[in-house]
Enzyme design. Structure first.
Site, PDB file in Angstrom:
ATOM      1  N   ARG A 145      -2.569  64.705  24.574  1.00  0.00           N
ATOM      2  CA  ARG A 145      -3.368  63.720  25.308  1.00  0.00           C
ATOM      3  C   ARG A 145      -4.314  64.431  26.282  1.00  0.00           C
ATOM      4  O   ARG A 145      -5.475  64.032  26.457  1.00  0.00           O
ATOM      5  CB  ARG A 145      -2.455  62.743  26.046  1.00  0.00           C
ATOM      6  CG  ARG A 145      -1.789  61.722  25.146  1.00  0.00           C
ATOM      7  CD  ARG A 145      -1.088  60.632  25.944  1.00  0.00           C
ATOM      8  NE  ARG A 145       0.211  61.036  26.458  1.00  0.00           N
ATOM      9  CZ  ARG A 145       1.375  60.720  25.897  1.00  0.00           C
ATOM     10  NH1 ARG A 145       1.410  60.015  24.787  1.00  0.00           N
ATOM     11  NH2 ARG A 145       2.521  61.091  26.456  1.00  0.00           N
ATOM     12  N   ASP A 153      -3.152  48.284  17.643  1.00  0.00           N
ATOM     13  CA  ASP A 153      -1.754  48.376  17.234  1.00  0.00           C
ATOM     14  C   ASP A 153      -1.384  47.058  16.578  1.00  0.00           C
ATOM     15  O   ASP A 153      -1.903  46.004  16.959  1.00  0.00           O
ATOM     16  CB  ASP A 153      -0.842  48.655  18.436  1.00  0.00           C
ATOM     17  CG  ASP A 153       0.516  49.208  18.037  1.00  0.00           C
ATOM     18  OD1 ASP A 153       0.758  50.408  18.256  1.00  0.00           O
ATOM     19  OD2 ASP A 153       1.343  48.421  17.512  1.00  0.00           O
ATOM     20  N   SER A 154      -0.482  47.116  15.599  1.00  0.00           N
ATOM     21  CA  SER A 154      -0.076  45.877  14.926  1.00  0.00           C
ATOM     22  C   SER A 154       0.789  44.995  15.817  1.00  0.00           C
ATOM     23  O   SER A 154       0.935  43.805  15.567  1.00  0.00           O
ATOM     24  CB  SER A 154       0.682  46.201  13.633  1.00  0.00           C
ATOM     25  OG  SER A 154       1.856  46.947  13.923  1.00  0.00           O
ATOM     26  N   ALA A 175      -4.733  43.550  18.433  1.00  0.00           N
ATOM     27  CA  ALA A 175      -3.460  43.551  17.705  1.00  0.00           C
ATOM     28  C   ALA A 175      -3.772  43.296  16.242  1.00  0.00           C
ATOM     29  O   ALA A 175      -3.962  42.148  15.825  1.00  0.00           O
ATOM     30  CB  ALA A 175      -2.521  42.487  18.266  1.00  0.00           C
ATOM     31  N   ASP A 233      -2.272  58.313  15.167  1.00  0.00           N
ATOM     32  CA  ASP A 233      -0.923  58.758  15.557  1.00  0.00           C
ATOM     33  C   ASP A 233       0.093  57.716  15.084  1.00  0.00           C
ATOM     34  O   ASP A 233       0.701  57.020  15.900  1.00  0.00           O
ATOM     35  CB  ASP A 233      -0.857  58.951  17.069  1.00  0.00           C
ATOM     36  CG  ASP A 233       0.480  59.523  17.531  1.00  0.00           C
ATOM     37  OD1 ASP A 233       1.167  60.156  16.701  1.00  0.00           O
ATOM     38  OD2 ASP A 233       0.834  59.322  18.706  1.00  0.00           O
ATOM     39  N   CYS A 281       4.516  62.548  12.739  1.00  0.00           N
ATOM     40  CA  CYS A 281       5.754  62.800  13.488  1.00  0.00           C
ATOM     41  C   CYS A 281       6.966  62.732  12.561  1.00  0.00           C
ATOM     42  O   CYS A 281       8.100  62.625  13.030  1.00  0.00           O
ATOM     43  CB  CYS A 281       5.909  61.814  14.635  1.00  0.00           C
ATOM     44  SG  CYS A 281       6.060  60.091  14.122  1.00  0.00           S
TER      45      CYS A 281
END
Length: 395
Positions: free
Chosen positions: A213, A251-252, A278, A299, A339
């Site tokens: 970040r 973001d969902s 969203a 990400d 990740c």
């Protein structure tokens, strides 16, 4: 000698333990004493009966998580010693300061405590057990945490409802073991974040992206930034401090978007540069105007939590990155991550390479990223290097 029950390995299966790898797989076991129960501490010996060490037993593919290669008593003193060693490393790293009080104190195998994760948010430690034995030791661990000299830990919240093997029937309850709620704001590099360890993902905030970040902040000045899979909006807040022209968070989860908005407002009240949506990431990218953004963050959550999902995960990474690259403005930066522990950095890089080739654009690698120093990798356990990232320049 400890009085622990014994697991004997098949001939030749001791090689990985002799190389100090911390896992014993169920297929390597030749014989086990009767009445060994899940969560027991066991002695592990080779086919000739020679001691290889002690560890925690559980039912599953990974049958024993090794704690020491000696006949060590796994008691309160053991946990106090290991946690003190973990804190000593973080002190040497200088992570905790007036500018940062959010960091990882225990990173499983990387701190020689396989099955245990501890993140610190100000005076609160959030503990996650990934093995039955660590669940059983939670009170001992909590006591050792609040007694760490200089760590300033006053509250210990136990959050393992979703991380323990469901077949163990442990019925863990997320709750405070020590102390109580003392505020939800943590500081990272001088920025403030609401951390939802009560109901949020993992331990509430992804401290593993702290250094990445900060790097994004350096690239953000004058940029139009798109932060996909934003969760708590960490990259968005750093981009705004870096001087971004505009920032869009996607973001969902509507709850994640609400948390992102709250974190932006916490640091930049009334700032009109930020917007949030969203929406499904793939749908957003498909509908996005070409050239609308010149810095994009990808990400996503882990696409592959197990090896059986690797092929589909790699296709997912390729599809996601291709869709972003083809829509980005000339002269853009792409911060892209995986990740998934099951995905190697070579596999991830190949997936991104394939995505770039699919678009036909000229793409250069500027940085190859990983997890920060408070997420150390046990040199004998390369699987611990789970976070992979690339910064790309899109011509």
């Amino acid at each position: 000698m400890t009085g622990y029950k014994t697991i004997r390995l098949r001939r030749g299966k001791e090689e990985s333990l002799l190389r100090f790898h911390p896992w014993v797989f169920s297929g390597a076991i030749d014989h086990a004493d009767t009445d060994i129960e899940e969560g027991d501490t066991v002695r592990v010996v080779d086919s000739e009966g020679r001691l290889l060490g002690v560890g925690h037993y559980q039912i599953g593919s990974i049958a024993v998580r090794m704690l020491d290669n000696a006949d060590t008593e796994i008691d309160e003193a053991f946990f106090a010693r290991r946690l003190s060693e973990a804190w000593r490393l973080r002190t040497a790293l200088g992570i905790k300061s007036s500018h940062t009080d959010a960091f990882r104190l225990v990173h499983g195998e990387g701190d020689f405590l396989p099955g245990l994760v501890v993140d610190i948010y100000g005076p609160t430690a959030v503990v996650q057990a990934h093995s039955p034995a660590m669940h059983f030791a939670r009170n001992i661990i909590a006591s050792a945490l609040v007694n760490l000299p200089g760590a300033g830990i006053e509250n210990v919240y136990y959050k393992s409802e979703t991380t323990l093997p469901y077949k163990a029937s442990l019925d863990p309850q997320n709750d405070y073991i020590v102390g109580s709620f003392a505020g939800d704001i943590a500081t990272e590099n001088g920025l403030k974040f609401h951390v939802d360890w009560l109901k949020g993902q993992k331990t509430g905030f992804f401290v593993d992206q702290r250094d990445n970040r900060a790097l994004l902040e350096r690239y953000s000045h004058g940029r139009r930034v798109l932060n996909m899979f934003c969760y708590t909006g960490g990259f968005s807040v750093y981009a705004m401090r870096g001087g971004a022209e505009k920032v869009t968070s996607v973001d969902s989860s509507a709850k994640a978007i609400a948390l992102t908005r709250a974190n932006v407002e916490l640091n930049f009240p009334g700032d009109t540069r930020h917007d949030a949506a969203a929406e499904d990431a793939f749908r957003f990218l498909a509908d996005m105007e070409t050239g609308a953004y010149d810095l994009v963050v990808l990400d996503p959550p882990a696409f592959a939590k197990h090896r059986s999902a690797i092929r589909n995960a790699l296709r997912g990474y390729q599809r996601l990155n291709a869709r972003a690259i083809e829509k980005m403005a000339p002269g853009s930066f792409l911060f892209t991550f995986s990740c998934s522990q099951a995905i190697t950095k070579e596999q991830f890089r190949l997936a991104v390479f394939s995505a770039a080739a699919q678009t036909g654009r000229k793409v250069r690698i500027l940085h190859q990223l990983t997890q920060p120093a408070d997420h150390p990798v046990n040199i004998y356990h390369p699987e611990g290097e789970y976070l992979k990232g690339l910064i790309l320049y899109i011509e």
